[in-house]
Design a protein around this motif. Structure first.
Motif, PDB file in Angstrom:
ATOM      1  N   TYR A  52       0.825  -1.201   0.000  1.00  0.00           N
ATOM      2  CA  TYR A  52       0.000   0.000   0.000  1.00  0.00           C
ATOM      3  C   TYR A  52       0.871   1.269   0.000  1.00  0.00           C
ATOM      4  CZ  TYR A  52      -4.068  -2.889   0.949  1.00  0.00           C
ATOM      5  OH  TYR A  52      -5.071  -3.822   0.848  1.00  0.00           O
ATOM      6  N   SER A  53       0.346   2.283  -0.622  1.00  0.00           N
ATOM      7  CA  SER A  53       1.047   3.557  -0.708  1.00  0.00           C
ATOM      8  C   SER A  53       1.074   4.248   0.648  1.00  0.00           C
ATOM      9  CB  SER A  53       0.350   4.455  -1.733  1.00  0.00           C
ATOM     10  OG  SER A  53       0.907   5.740  -1.761  1.00  0.00           O
ATOM     11  N   PHE A  54       2.230   4.774   1.054  1.00  0.00           N
ATOM     12  CA  PHE A  54       2.311   5.584   2.271  1.00  0.00           C
ATOM     13  C   PHE A  54       1.488   6.860   2.107  1.00  0.00           C
ATOM     14  CE2 PHE A  54       6.505   3.469   3.384  1.00  0.00           C
ATOM     15  CZ  PHE A  54       6.020   2.896   4.555  1.00  0.00           C
ATOM     16  N   GLY A  55       0.948   7.328   3.210  1.00  0.00           N
ATOM     17  CA  GLY A  55       0.216   8.584   3.201  1.00  0.00           C
ATOM     18  C   GLY A  55      -1.279   8.421   3.190  1.00  0.00           C
ATOM     19  N   GLY A  56      -1.730   7.169   3.104  1.00  0.00           N
ATOM     20  CA  GLY A  56      -3.158   6.924   3.181  1.00  0.00           C
ATOM     21  C   GLY A  56      -3.943   7.309   1.954  1.00  0.00           C
ATOM     22  N   LYS A  57      -3.268   7.526   0.829  1.00  0.00           N
ATOM     23  CA  LYS A  57      -3.965   7.899  -0.400  1.00  0.00           C
ATOM     24  C   LYS A  57      -3.404   7.083  -1.548  1.00  0.00           C
ATOM     25  CE  LYS A  57      -5.113  11.825  -3.364  1.00  0.00           C
ATOM     26  NZ  LYS A  57      -4.927  13.275  -3.618  1.00  0.00           N
ATOM     27  N   GLY A  58      -4.272   6.557  -2.381  1.00  0.00           N
ATOM     28  CA  GLY A  58      -3.820   5.783  -3.517  1.00  0.00           C
ATOM     29  C   GLY A  58      -3.886   4.299  -3.235  1.00  0.00           C
ATOM     30  N   GLY A  59      -3.525   3.496  -4.244  1.00  0.00           N
ATOM     31  CA  GLY A  59      -3.596   2.055  -4.123  1.00  0.00           C
ATOM     32  C   GLY A  59      -2.251   1.417  -3.925  1.00  0.00           C
ATOM     33  N   MET A  60      -2.038   0.304  -4.624  1.00  0.00           N
ATOM     34  CA  MET A  60      -0.825  -0.481  -4.465  1.00  0.00           C
ATOM     35  C   MET A  60       0.317   0.100  -5.300  1.00  0.00           C
ATOM     36  SD  MET A  60      -2.023  -2.622  -2.354  1.00  0.00           S
ATOM     37  CE  MET A  60      -0.802  -3.928  -2.220  1.00  0.00           C
ATOM     38  N   VAL A  61       1.532  -0.042  -4.756  1.00  0.00           N
ATOM     39  CA  VAL A  61       2.737   0.473  -5.409  1.00  0.00           C
ATOM     40  C   VAL A  61       3.764  -0.654  -5.485  1.00  0.00           C
ATOM     41  CG1 VAL A  61       4.630   2.141  -5.251  1.00  0.00           C
ATOM     42  CG2 VAL A  61       2.330   2.801  -4.536  1.00  0.00           C
ATOM     43  N   LEU A  62       4.410  -0.812  -6.627  1.00  0.00           N
ATOM     44  CA  LEU A  62       5.471  -1.811  -6.745  1.00  0.00           C
ATOM     45  C   LEU A  62       6.641  -1.428  -5.843  1.00  0.00           C
ATOM     46  CD1 LEU A  62       5.583  -2.612 -10.584  1.00  0.00           C
ATOM     47  CD2 LEU A  62       4.538  -3.949  -8.753  1.00  0.00           C
ATOM     48  N   MET A  63       7.152  -2.403  -5.106  1.00  0.00           N
ATOM     49  CA  MET A  63       8.202  -2.163  -4.115  1.00  0.00           C
ATOM     50  C   MET A  63       9.560  -1.984  -4.785  1.00  0.00           C
ATOM     51  SD  MET A  63       6.761  -5.172  -1.649  1.00  0.00           S
ATOM     52  CE  MET A  63       8.103  -5.113  -0.439  1.00  0.00           C
ATOM     53  N   CYS A 108       8.422  -2.136 -16.262  1.00  0.00           N
ATOM     54  CA  CYS A 108       6.984  -1.917 -16.380  1.00  0.00           C
ATOM     55  C   CYS A 108       6.354  -1.693 -15.011  1.00  0.00           C
ATOM     56  CB  CYS A 108       6.314  -3.116 -17.049  1.00  0.00           C
ATOM     57  SG  CYS A 108       6.879  -3.420 -18.734  1.00  0.00           S
ATOM     58  N   GLY A 109       5.796  -0.521 -14.820  1.00  0.00           N
ATOM     59  CA  GLY A 109       5.054  -0.254 -13.601  1.00  0.00           C
ATOM     60  C   GLY A 109       3.672  -0.875 -13.665  1.00  0.00           C
ATOM     61  N   HIS A 110       2.983  -0.822 -12.551  1.00  0.00           N
ATOM     62  CA  HIS A 110       1.611  -1.331 -12.492  1.00  0.00           C
ATOM     63  C   HIS A 110       0.918  -0.689 -11.305  1.00  0.00           C
ATOM     64  CE1 HIS A 110      -0.412  -4.205 -15.095  1.00  0.00           C
ATOM     65  NE2 HIS A 110      -1.246  -4.453 -14.087  1.00  0.00           N
ATOM     66  N   TYR A 111      -0.388  -0.847 -11.221  1.00  0.00           N
ATOM     67  CA  TYR A 111      -1.161  -0.284 -10.119  1.00  0.00           C
ATOM     68  C   TYR A 111      -0.951   1.236 -10.085  1.00  0.00           C
ATOM     69  CZ  TYR A 111      -0.602  -5.229  -9.040  1.00  0.00           C
ATOM     70  OH  TYR A 111      -0.554  -6.594  -9.138  1.00  0.00           O
ATOM     71  N   GLU A 112      -0.486   1.776  -8.954  1.00  0.00           N
ATOM     72  CA  GLU A 112      -0.253   3.217  -8.824  1.00  0.00           C
ATOM     73  C   GLU A 112       1.129   3.634  -9.323  1.00  0.00           C
ATOM     74  OE1 GLU A 112      -2.323   5.748  -7.801  1.00  0.00           O
ATOM     75  OE2 GLU A 112      -3.860   4.198  -7.955  1.00  0.00           O
ATOM     76  N   GLY A 113       1.951   2.663  -9.707  1.00  0.00           N
ATOM     77  CA  GLY A 113       3.291   2.979 -10.169  1.00  0.00           C
ATOM     78  C   GLY A 113       4.326   2.203  -9.382  1.00  0.00           C
ATOM     79  N   ILE A 114       5.546   2.752  -9.307  1.00  0.00           N
ATOM     80  CA  ILE A 114       6.624   2.083  -8.583  1.00  0.00           C
ATOM     81  C   ILE A 114       7.227   3.050  -7.567  1.00  0.00           C
ATOM     82  CG2 ILE A 114       7.100   0.640 -10.604  1.00  0.00           C
ATOM     83  CD1 ILE A 114       9.552   2.212 -11.162  1.00  0.00           C
ATOM     84  N   ASP A 115       7.868   2.483  -6.575  1.00  0.00           N
ATOM     85  CA  ASP A 115       8.455   3.289  -5.498  1.00  0.00           C
ATOM     86  C   ASP A 115       9.411   4.343  -6.079  1.00  0.00           C
ATOM     87  OD1 ASP A 115      10.285   4.080  -3.299  1.00  0.00           O
ATOM     88  OD2 ASP A 115       9.196   2.546  -2.160  1.00  0.00           O
ATOM     89  N   GLU A 116       9.192   5.593  -5.693  1.00  0.00           N
ATOM     90  CA  GLU A 116       9.962   6.703  -6.252  1.00  0.00           C
ATOM     91  C   GLU A 116      11.446   6.586  -5.963  1.00  0.00           C
ATOM     92  OE1 GLU A 116      10.555  10.088  -8.484  1.00  0.00           O
ATOM     93  OE2 GLU A 116       8.742   8.860  -8.265  1.00  0.00           O
ATOM     94  N   ARG A 117      11.805   5.888  -4.887  1.00  0.00           N
ATOM     95  CA  ARG A 117      13.230   5.738  -4.566  1.00  0.00           C
ATOM     96  C   ARG A 117      13.950   4.907  -5.617  1.00  0.00           C
ATOM     97  NH1 ARG A 117      11.985   3.883   1.512  1.00  0.00           N
ATOM     98  NH2 ARG A 117      10.346   2.874   0.270  1.00  0.00           N
ATOM     99  N   PHE A 118      13.259   3.919  -6.185  1.00  0.00           N
ATOM    100  CA  PHE A 118      13.851   3.149  -7.281  1.00  0.00           C
ATOM    101  C   PHE A 118      13.989   4.031  -8.520  1.00  0.00           C
ATOM    102  CE2 PHE A 118      13.435   0.633 -11.131  1.00  0.00           C
ATOM    103  CZ  PHE A 118      14.436  -0.318 -10.957  1.00  0.00           C
ATOM    104  N   VAL A 119      12.957   4.828  -8.794  1.00  0.00           N
ATOM    105  CA  VAL A 119      12.993   5.700  -9.972  1.00  0.00           C
ATOM    106  C   VAL A 119      14.172   6.667  -9.887  1.00  0.00           C
ATOM    107  CG1 VAL A 119      11.744   7.456 -11.292  1.00  0.00           C
ATOM    108  CG2 VAL A 119      10.494   5.542 -10.281  1.00  0.00           C
ATOM    109  N   SER A 120      14.325   7.317  -8.735  1.00  0.00           N
ATOM    110  CA  SER A 120      15.360   8.345  -8.601  1.00  0.00           C
ATOM    111  C   SER A 120      16.765   7.774  -8.597  1.00  0.00           C
ATOM    112  CB  SER A 120      15.120   9.154  -7.325  1.00  0.00           C
ATOM    113  OG  SER A 120      15.197   8.317  -6.181  1.00  0.00           O
ATOM    114  N   SER A 121      16.928   6.511  -8.190  1.00  0.00           N
ATOM    115  CA  SER A 121      18.272   5.953  -8.064  1.00  0.00           C
ATOM    116  C   SER A 121      18.674   5.027  -9.210  1.00  0.00           C
ATOM    117  CB  SER A 121      18.409   5.182  -6.744  1.00  0.00           C
ATOM    118  OG  SER A 121      17.506   4.081  -6.708  1.00  0.00           O
ATOM    119  N   ARG A 122      17.692   4.463  -9.930  1.00  0.00           N
ATOM    120  CA  ARG A 122      18.041   3.454 -10.929  1.00  0.00           C
ATOM    121  C   ARG A 122      17.549   3.751 -12.345  1.00  0.00           C
ATOM    122  NH1 ARG A 122      19.728  -1.192  -8.207  1.00  0.00           N
ATOM    123  NH2 ARG A 122      20.490  -0.479  -6.174  1.00  0.00           N
ATOM    124  N   VAL A 123      16.575   4.623 -12.494  1.00  0.00           N
ATOM    125  CA  VAL A 123      15.986   4.867 -13.819  1.00  0.00           C
ATOM    126  C   VAL A 123      16.734   5.995 -14.524  1.00  0.00           C
ATOM    127  CG1 VAL A 123      13.939   5.697 -15.029  1.00  0.00           C
ATOM    128  CG2 VAL A 123      13.719   3.997 -13.192  1.00  0.00           C
TER     129      VAL A 123
END
Length: 384
Positions: A52-63, A108-123
């Protein structure tokens, strides 16, 4: 070319990689593809890959951790792409950049997307195929792979068909027809049935211009005009605009590089004209430069050579009330006349005046004349 896809739904790609042009390219070894099942790197007995997404808003996020492990399990140093609505738009230039990387991973992301920490460090690049939202990154990944694979030599049967595609040279593609020649009252243009290759090429060029002007005039900022103009382009350079033989040499070679037919230099004084002619011969610039005793004689020479009155574009670096270069590109394609860029001198007889090549001070250009001319030539005749 190698492409790896990291996805939680590998079955999405089975038919895609087994059929069509992409499938045949894989079978022939022209394109190397691999699909990594993200669930192989999931946590615990259930191979968990989302939460589940932190912050109580949104759906599932890829870890982040399963994604990182999947990426670290690959060899080499691939270029990592994440299809995302927040990414830069996918264009033909981006496709060519991805092709140049040689080894690309699409996450490939899914649901609400992927954890932003992965995006900022690996993408390396977030990439969007349009301003809309899909349920996952699998379909965008297929779009990206299909577009890139067309650039791999041998994937598309005729290499020229790739060069004639929409966007490859900045213009839209021409209309295409097949048998029968008459269908429900609509006929194929006669020129395409004529067997006259020159006339067919001319028709296709004109249609590409017409379509682009009607449907996507914004594309002209990315396209070189030379292959789509009916007539040639020239540069007029009054001698008062240059201060040294080096500048003439530099400008002449820029003209040659960008496909400008001739650098026209009007010189009224005979002795000065003889001196410039000696420079031209000494520097072997005879094929690029032509001297005239006056501007009027130069214009008459172009008119006789091109069988049409030239379209004059003035730019002296000081007229901030002129048109933008993009507006003038559109006009050049509409008028079907030879074009003379007037680099300085009297602009009163010009058909249009262009705003100066300027930085923060938009009232004038601070560039040396040879640099300003190179910028102008690149805007109009450079390829993207």
């Amino acid at each position: 070319m190698k492409v790896t896809v990291i996805t939680a739904f590998p079955e999405f790609f089975r038919a895609f990689f087994e059929t069509s042009i992409v499938g045949r390219a894989v079978e022939r070894g022209l394109l190397e593809v691999d699909v990594v099942d993200l669930r192989d790197y999931g946590e615990g007995s259930y191979s968990k890959i989302d939460d589940y997404s932190f912050g109580g808003k949104g759906g599932m996020v890829l870890m982040a951790e399963p994604l990182a492990l999947a990426l670290e399990g690959l060899k080499g140093d691939p270029y990592v792409v994440y299809p995302s609505p927040q990414g830069v738009p996918l264009t033909q230039e981006t496709v060519e950049t991805l092709f140049s990387k040689g080894d690309v991973v699409i996450v490939c992301g899914h649901y609400e997307g992927i954890d932003e920490r992965f995006v900022s460090s690996r993408v390396d690049l977030e990439l969007s195929i349009g301003d809309y939202v899909l349920t996952g990154g699998e379909l965008p990944a297929m779009v990206i792979i299909d577009a890139v694979s067309r650039l791999v030599p041998g994937v598309v049967g005729k290499g020229r068909s790739v060069e004639e595609d929409s966007f490859f040279k900045g213009m839209l593609d021409t209309p295409h027809f097949t048998r029968p020649s008459s269908w429900r009252g609509q006929d194929v243009p006669d020129v395409l049935l004529s067997g006259n290759d020159g006339a067919i090429e001319d028709w296709r060029r004109r249609e590409a211009v017409r379509r682009t002007l009607e449907r996507r005039p914004d594309l002209l900022s990315r396209s070189g005009l030379l292959g789509y103009m009916d007539k040639n382009a020239f540069l007029m350079l009054p001698l008062s605009e240059v201060s040294s033989p080096w500048e003439i040499r530099s400008i002449a070679r820029s003209c040659g590089f960008y496909g400008v037919s001739k650098l026209l230099i009007p010189v009224e004084d005979r002795d000065t004209r003889d001196s410039v002619r000696s420079l031209i011969l000494r520097e072997d610039l005879g094929a690029l430069v032509k001297l005239f005793p006056s501007v009027a004689r130069a214009l008459r020479w172009v008119s006789d050579k091109e069988k049409a009155v030239p379209y004059m574009v003035g730019f002296n670096g000081f007229n901030s009330s002129g048109l933008s270069w993009l507006e003038i590109k559109r006009e050049i394609l509409k008028v079907s006349r030879p074009v003379i860029f007037m680099a300085g001198g009297d602009e009163k007889d010009c058909d249009v005046t262009m705003r100066p090549v300027a930085g923060d001070d938009r009232s004038r250009s601070a560039l040396p004349v040879q640099n300003a001319i190179s910028v102008v030539l690149d805007r109009f005749f450079g390829w993207r």
